[in-house]
Design a protein around this motif. Structure first.
Motif, PDB file in Angstrom:
ATOM      1  N   ASP A  98     -12.923   7.858  13.458  1.00 30.99           N
ATOM      2  CA  ASP A  98     -12.820   6.599  12.732  1.00 30.99           C
ATOM      3  C   ASP A  98     -11.383   6.135  12.579  1.00 30.99           C
ATOM      4  O   ASP A  98     -11.118   4.929  12.510  1.00 30.99           O
ATOM      5  CB  ASP A  98     -13.468   6.767  11.348  1.00 30.99           C
ATOM      6  CG  ASP A  98     -13.745   5.438  10.675  1.00 30.99           C
ATOM      7  OD1 ASP A  98     -14.199   4.506  11.374  1.00 30.99           O
ATOM      8  OD2 ASP A  98     -13.510   5.324   9.462  1.00 30.99           O
TER       9      ASP A  98
ATOM     10  N   ASN B 138     -18.375   5.633   2.501  1.00 31.81           N
ATOM     11  CA  ASN B 138     -19.235   4.533   2.944  1.00 31.81           C
ATOM     12  C   ASN B 138     -20.665   4.639   2.409  1.00 31.81           C
ATOM     13  O   ASN B 138     -21.435   3.688   2.530  1.00 31.81           O
ATOM     14  CB  ASN B 138     -19.239   4.400   4.470  1.00 31.81           C
ATOM     15  CG  ASN B 138     -19.961   5.532   5.173  1.00 31.81           C
ATOM     16  OD1 ASN B 138     -20.050   6.642   4.656  1.00 31.81           O
ATOM     17  ND2 ASN B 138     -20.469   5.261   6.361  1.00 31.81           N
TER      18      ASN B 138
ATOM     19  N   LEU C  11     -15.583  -5.882   3.477  1.00 32.95           N
ATOM     20  CA  LEU C  11     -16.432  -4.891   4.134  1.00 32.95           C
ATOM     21  C   LEU C  11     -17.054  -5.475   5.388  1.00 32.95           C
ATOM     22  O   LEU C  11     -17.423  -6.647   5.426  1.00 32.95           O
ATOM     23  CB  LEU C  11     -17.561  -4.426   3.204  1.00 32.95           C
ATOM     24  CG  LEU C  11     -17.199  -3.652   1.942  1.00 32.95           C
ATOM     25  CD1 LEU C  11     -18.481  -3.195   1.242  1.00 32.95           C
ATOM     26  CD2 LEU C  11     -16.308  -2.459   2.244  1.00 32.95           C
TER      27      LEU C  11
ATOM     28  N   ALA D 150     -19.798  -0.418  -4.044  1.00 30.36           N
ATOM     29  CA  ALA D 150     -18.610  -0.312  -3.198  1.00 30.36           C
ATOM     30  C   ALA D 150     -17.370  -0.757  -3.966  1.00 30.36           C
ATOM     31  O   ALA D 150     -16.321  -0.093  -3.925  1.00 30.36           O
ATOM     32  CB  ALA D 150     -18.790  -1.153  -1.940  1.00 30.36           C
TER      33      ALA D 150
ATOM     34  N   GLN E 247     -19.053  10.841   0.218  1.00 31.87           N
ATOM     35  CA  GLN E 247     -18.518  10.099   1.355  1.00 31.87           C
ATOM     36  C   GLN E 247     -18.397   8.623   0.989  1.00 31.87           C
ATOM     37  O   GLN E 247     -19.329   8.018   0.474  1.00 31.87           O
ATOM     38  CB  GLN E 247     -19.412  10.272   2.574  1.00 31.87           C
ATOM     39  CG  GLN E 247     -18.813   9.669   3.847  1.00 31.87           C
ATOM     40  CD  GLN E 247     -19.563  10.104   5.095  1.00 31.87           C
ATOM     41  OE1 GLN E 247     -19.803  11.296   5.290  1.00 31.87           O
ATOM     42  NE2 GLN E 247     -19.931   9.142   5.936  1.00 31.87           N
TER      43      GLN E 247
ATOM     44  N   ARG F 237     -14.202   5.357   6.638  1.00 34.96           N
ATOM     45  CA  ARG F 237     -15.556   5.440   6.073  1.00 34.96           C
ATOM     46  C   ARG F 237     -15.965   6.872   5.764  1.00 34.96           C
ATOM     47  O   ARG F 237     -16.836   7.111   4.932  1.00 34.96           O
ATOM     48  CB  ARG F 237     -16.560   4.807   7.046  1.00 34.96           C
ATOM     49  CG  ARG F 237     -16.698   5.514   8.375  1.00 34.96           C
ATOM     50  CD  ARG F 237     -17.710   4.815   9.251  1.00 34.96           C
ATOM     51  NE  ARG F 237     -17.994   5.578  10.452  1.00 34.96           N
ATOM     52  CZ  ARG F 237     -18.922   5.221  11.344  1.00 34.96           C
ATOM     53  NH1 ARG F 237     -19.630   4.133  11.159  1.00 34.96           N
ATOM     54  NH2 ARG F 237     -19.124   5.961  12.409  1.00 34.96           N
ATOM     55  N   ASP F 238     -15.333   7.865   6.432  1.00 32.63           N
ATOM     56  CA  ASP F 238     -15.671   9.266   6.210  1.00 32.63           C
ATOM     57  C   ASP F 238     -14.776   9.931   5.164  1.00 32.63           C
ATOM     58  O   ASP F 238     -14.718  11.162   5.079  1.00 32.63           O
ATOM     59  CB  ASP F 238     -15.568  10.034   7.530  1.00 32.63           C
ATOM     60  CG  ASP F 238     -16.588   9.553   8.556  1.00 32.63           C
ATOM     61  OD1 ASP F 238     -17.631   9.019   8.138  1.00 32.63           O
ATOM     62  OD2 ASP F 238     -16.343   9.714   9.756  1.00 32.63           O
TER      63      ASP F 238
ATOM     64  N   ARG G  12     -24.670  -0.094   5.827  1.00 32.75           N
ATOM     65  CA  ARG G  12     -23.545   0.804   5.615  1.00 32.75           C
ATOM     66  C   ARG G  12     -22.256   0.004   5.736  1.00 32.75           C
ATOM     67  O   ARG G  12     -22.210  -0.995   6.454  1.00 32.75           O
ATOM     68  CB  ARG G  12     -23.553   1.939   6.650  1.00 32.75           C
ATOM     69  CG  ARG G  12     -24.710   2.895   6.518  1.00 32.75           C
ATOM     70  CD  ARG G  12     -24.706   3.891   7.673  1.00 32.75           C
ATOM     71  NE  ARG G  12     -24.991   3.230   8.930  1.00 32.75           N
ATOM     72  CZ  ARG G  12     -26.223   3.072   9.420  1.00 32.75           C
ATOM     73  NH1 ARG G  12     -27.261   3.509   8.731  1.00 32.75           N
ATOM     74  NH2 ARG G  12     -26.411   2.470  10.569  1.00 32.75           N
ATOM     75  N   SER G  13     -21.224   0.431   5.057  1.00 34.42           N
ATOM     76  CA  SER G  13     -19.918  -0.225   5.186  1.00 34.42           C
ATOM     77  C   SER G  13     -19.182   0.428   6.343  1.00 34.42           C
ATOM     78  O   SER G  13     -18.456   1.391   6.176  1.00 34.42           O
ATOM     79  CB  SER G  13     -19.126  -0.103   3.882  1.00 34.42           C
ATOM     80  OG  SER G  13     -19.016   1.247   3.476  1.00 34.42           O
ATOM     81  N   ASP G  14     -19.407  -0.122   7.525  1.00 33.19           N
ATOM     82  CA  ASP G  14     -18.782   0.417   8.729  1.00 33.19           C
ATOM     83  C   ASP G  14     -17.264   0.297   8.654  1.00 33.19           C
ATOM     84  O   ASP G  14     -16.538   1.107   9.209  1.00 33.19           O
ATOM     85  CB  ASP G  14     -19.321  -0.339   9.949  1.00 33.19           C
ATOM     86  CG  ASP G  14     -18.808   0.230  11.247  1.00 33.19           C
ATOM     87  OD1 ASP G  14     -19.098   1.395  11.532  1.00 33.19           O
ATOM     88  OD2 ASP G  14     -18.112  -0.501  11.983  1.00 33.19           O
ATOM     89  N   THR G  15     -16.781  -0.710   7.977  1.00 39.02           N
ATOM     90  CA  THR G  15     -15.345  -0.940   7.839  1.00 39.02           C
ATOM     91  C   THR G  15     -15.051  -1.417   6.425  1.00 39.02           C
ATOM     92  O   THR G  15     -15.791  -2.222   5.872  1.00 39.02           O
ATOM     93  CB  THR G  15     -14.871  -2.014   8.838  1.00 39.02           C
ATOM     94  OG1 THR G  15     -15.166  -1.574  10.153  1.00 39.02           O
ATOM     95  CG2 THR G  15     -13.379  -2.260   8.709  1.00 39.02           C
ATOM     96  N   ALA G  16     -13.974  -0.917   5.849  1.00 39.45           N
ATOM     97  CA  ALA G  16     -13.575  -1.340   4.503  1.00 39.45           C
ATOM     98  C   ALA G  16     -12.069  -1.544   4.461  1.00 39.45           C
ATOM     99  O   ALA G  16     -11.305  -0.686   4.915  1.00 39.45           O
ATOM    100  CB  ALA G  16     -13.984  -0.298   3.465  1.00 39.45           C
TER     101      ALA G  16
END
Length: 365
Positions: free
Chosen positions: A240, A152, A82, A163, A150, A126-127, A103-107
């Motif tokens: 995204d 994230n 993350l 997560a 959602q 993330r969305d 927030r997990s901007d990227t996973a």
């Protein structure tokens, strides 16, 4: 998950993972520079106490208990990576201070195949709207989750353990490890590395990410690299999915950079990088000390950029909200089934997905 004598995880009692057949100078574990973090750790055992004190850990196993998918002992390994985008403290320059609400901007799910000579990386937008299980919150309460949440928000509500639990619910795959990198740590790693060279096929100018790059070859410092992986409005579809394509292109450029600069011939650079890297990441308990990171890194040294298959989770526009996406059920199952069986992801898994289409991925190389 149990640990063997090298610090690597085991999926089944009494069986050890097969050692990698090759030893090349690379370690990869993250959307940003966790690869560099691990590579640095692999050669710095004598700084054990200094770097060990830098590491932050979370006990995923204790938080989730037995309510997890079964371990599959086929020699593979799965890591949830993350990128955290809290605007608290030093990260406040990238948006309104949120009081530390991350927030997990990227996973990304990184799947290492048996032998650890190849990998697949699956980015989760993330969305994405997907089921989220009940999760414990920081104030000791329980968030009930739901069938349509959602993606994230899981990290915001319940941190790393929520997560991981959400990803395991989506995929049916147990995560062996967890790695998290934040904004400021990412910048420092890139600066210590000496920058990363990328080639852009067209100019990129994005006010939201403070990025202004001309077309051609650019050597990005930490601030510019962060701007690139955060850019979305000025590339691709403006969302995204385009940003994910940029991130994947940047990861491959980063891997090539690490291989080409001779880190082990420059002790000061290696020390600075290891110090910044161990300060920048949060790991699960299984990787929460330098010895375990060293063992983990040594098992990843046979992977080159061309050995990585990178895709976005197969998604389609959410019919209930144009600003969200939902997984394609059939295609997503093809992805998860392939990883569970330790097979390459079939091409048909991404043919109907909007995630791996568009021009953003062709802008950076």
């Amino acid at each position: 998950m149990s640990q063997d004598s090298t610090g690597r995880g085991r999926r089944g009692a009494g069986r050890r993972r097969k050692p990698p057949k090759r030893r090349r100078a690379l370690a990869i574990a993250a959307w940003t520079a966790a690869a560099v973090v691990l590579l640095g750790g692999a050669g710095l055992g004598y700084f054990y106490f200094k770097f060990n004190g830098n590491l932050k850990t979370v006990d995923i196993d204790a938080a989730l208990g037995k309510d997890r998918p079964q371990n599959v002992d086929n020699g593979s390994m799965d890591i949830l990576v993350l990128g955290s985008d809290s605007r608290d403290g030093a990260n406040g320059e990238y948006g309104k201070d949120d009081g530390g609400s991350a927030r997990s901007d990227t996973a990304m799910i990184v799947h290492l195949y048996e032998g650890h000579e190849k990998a697949s990386v699956i980015s989760i937008p993330r969305d994405t709207m997907a089921p989220r299980p009940a999760c414990a919150t920081a104030n000791g309460k329980t968030d009930p989750g739901g069938q349509r949440r959602q993606f994230n928000e899981a990290f915001t509500i319940g941190g790393a353990s929520c997560a991981v639990k959400t990803v395991e619910t989506m995929s049916g795959i147990r995560m062996d490890h967890y790695l998290e990198v934040d904004f400021t740590g990412f910048k420092k790693i890139i600066d210590d590395l000496g920058g990363v060279e990328v080639t852009t096929t067209k100019p990129i100018k994005d006010g939201a990410s403070h990025l202004d790059l001309p077309a051609g070859t650019n050597k990005l410092d930490g601030e510019q690299a962060l701007g690139l992986v955060r850019t979305r409005k000025s590339v691709g579809d403006g969302g995204d999915l385009g940003r994910i394509q940029l991130q994947q292109a940047f990861i491959k450029a980063l891997i090539k950079q690490v291989k080409g600069i001779g880190l082990f011939d420059n002790p000061k650079k290696l020390l600075d990088l290891a110090d910044s890297g161990t300060k920048a990441i949060t790991t699960d308990k299984g990787l929460g000390d330098v010895k375990s990171l060293m063992a983990f890194a040594q098992g990843l040294q046979g992977i080159d950029a061309q050995d990585m298959q990178m895709i976005t989770l197969p998604v389609t526009p959410d019919p209930r909200d144009d600003d969200r996406v939902v997984p394609l059920a059939k295609e997503s199952k093809l992805v998860w089934d392939a990883l569970l069986a330790d097979r390459p992801i079939p091409a048909e898994a991404t043919q109907n997905s909007m995630g791996d289409k568009g021009s953003a991925g062709q802008i950076v190389r």
